[in-house]
Design a protein around this motif. Structure first.
Motif, PDB file in Angstrom:
ATOM      1  N   GLN A 100       2.431   1.742  -3.434  1.00  0.00           N
ATOM      2  CA  GLN A 100       1.457   2.203  -4.422  1.00  0.00           C
ATOM      3  C   GLN A 100       1.091   3.668  -4.184  1.00  0.00           C
ATOM      4  O   GLN A 100       0.941   4.439  -5.131  1.00  0.00           O
ATOM      5  CB  GLN A 100       0.225   1.301  -4.406  1.00  0.00           C
ATOM      6  CG  GLN A 100       0.536  -0.078  -4.956  1.00  0.00           C
ATOM      7  CD  GLN A 100      -0.573  -1.093  -4.716  1.00  0.00           C
ATOM      8  OE1 GLN A 100      -1.336  -0.992  -3.755  1.00  0.00           O
ATOM      9  NE2 GLN A 100      -0.650  -2.082  -5.583  1.00  0.00           N
ATOM     10  N   GLU A 101       0.992   4.067  -2.920  1.00  0.00           N
ATOM     11  CA  GLU A 101       0.712   5.468  -2.613  1.00  0.00           C
ATOM     12  C   GLU A 101       1.870   6.369  -3.040  1.00  0.00           C
ATOM     13  O   GLU A 101       1.671   7.543  -3.335  1.00  0.00           O
ATOM     14  CB  GLU A 101       0.443   5.636  -1.113  1.00  0.00           C
ATOM     15  CG  GLU A 101      -0.890   5.061  -0.686  1.00  0.00           C
ATOM     16  CD  GLU A 101      -1.090   5.035   0.823  1.00  0.00           C
ATOM     17  OE1 GLU A 101      -0.125   5.337   1.581  1.00  0.00           O
ATOM     18  OE2 GLU A 101      -2.202   4.694   1.255  1.00  0.00           O
ATOM     19  N   ASP A 120       3.454   5.925  -5.732  1.00  0.00           N
ATOM     20  CA  ASP A 120       3.441   5.871  -7.197  1.00  0.00           C
ATOM     21  C   ASP A 120       4.306   4.774  -7.817  1.00  0.00           C
ATOM     22  O   ASP A 120       4.837   4.940  -8.912  1.00  0.00           O
ATOM     23  CB  ASP A 120       3.800   7.239  -7.780  1.00  0.00           C
ATOM     24  CG  ASP A 120       3.019   7.532  -9.055  1.00  0.00           C
ATOM     25  OD1 ASP A 120       1.891   7.022  -9.192  1.00  0.00           O
ATOM     26  OD2 ASP A 120       3.545   8.248  -9.919  1.00  0.00           O
ATOM     27  N   THR A 160       0.824  -1.205   0.000  1.00  0.00           N
ATOM     28  CA  THR A 160       0.000   0.000   0.000  1.00  0.00           C
ATOM     29  C   THR A 160       0.860   1.257   0.000  1.00  0.00           C
ATOM     30  O   THR A 160       0.618   2.191  -0.779  1.00  0.00           O
ATOM     31  CB  THR A 160      -0.956  -0.002   1.214  1.00  0.00           C
ATOM     32  OG1 THR A 160      -1.826  -1.134   1.094  1.00  0.00           O
ATOM     33  CG2 THR A 160      -1.773   1.279   1.289  1.00  0.00           C
TER      34      THR A 160
END
Length: 176
Positions: free
Chosen positions: A31-32, A34, A28
């Motif tokens: 992904q946050e 990028d 997570t």
């Protein structure tokens, strides 16, 4: 989950340690920040985390075994690699250049390709005292591998691992 080829690709290598159950936190966070993410697990690590959840989060299969000749590559080349949790066994084999699992092969190859690598060790104090482990950390550090603080793997009273700082792995990588 849709995949975005314009984003940098991060390999997360997961080893067999109890704290591996929290790898979703790292996915997570990546992904946050990028990153597109693909997970490579040591064969034993597959029993330590929810594989279906990880595949749903990344939109990709977890890699644990070599692909057959002619099979398509499920991941692009990495722009960076995180090893979390990194065990005594994996650190020592990697430093020695042993490539007997896909995870170790990916780590050995990433160094040869000049890919930045960050490691969050999860090793007991007794194993961390072993001279082979200390020599392995020195060798890998000399290769440019960046290490977070060691974590001995103790669970809290609820069975969680709050002291394992998953996001620290991303902080150890150069900006992308």
């Amino acid at each position: 989950m849709t995949q975005d080829a314009s984003k940098p690709f991060l390999y997360i290598v997961v080893c067999a340690a109890g704290v591996a159950q929290g790898v979703g936190k790292l996915i997570t966070a990546a992904q946050e920040a990028d990153w597109e993410v693909g997970v490579i697990a040591t064969p034993l690590a597959l029993r330590f985390f929810d594989t279906a959840d990880v595949e749903a989060r990344t939109g990709r299969p977890i890699r644990s075994a070599w692909r057959a000749p002619g099979d398509p590559r499920p991941f692009p080349d990495p722009d960076a690699v995180v090893v979390a949790p990194a065990t005594f066994n994996t650190v020592n084999k990697w430093a020695a250049g042993i490539s007997d699992t896909l995870a170790l092969g990916a780590l050995c190859e990433a160094y040869g390709l000049g890919v930045p690598i960050a490691v969050l060790p999860c090793v007991s104090e007794a194993l961390a005292a072993h001279p082979a482990y200390r020599a392995s950390l020195e060798r890998l550090g000399g290769m440019g591998v960046r290490f977070g603080d060691p974590y001995a793997g103790e669970a809290d009273e609820e069975g969680g691992h709050p002291q394992f700082h998953w996001r620290r792995a991303l902080e150890l990588l150069p900006p992308h």
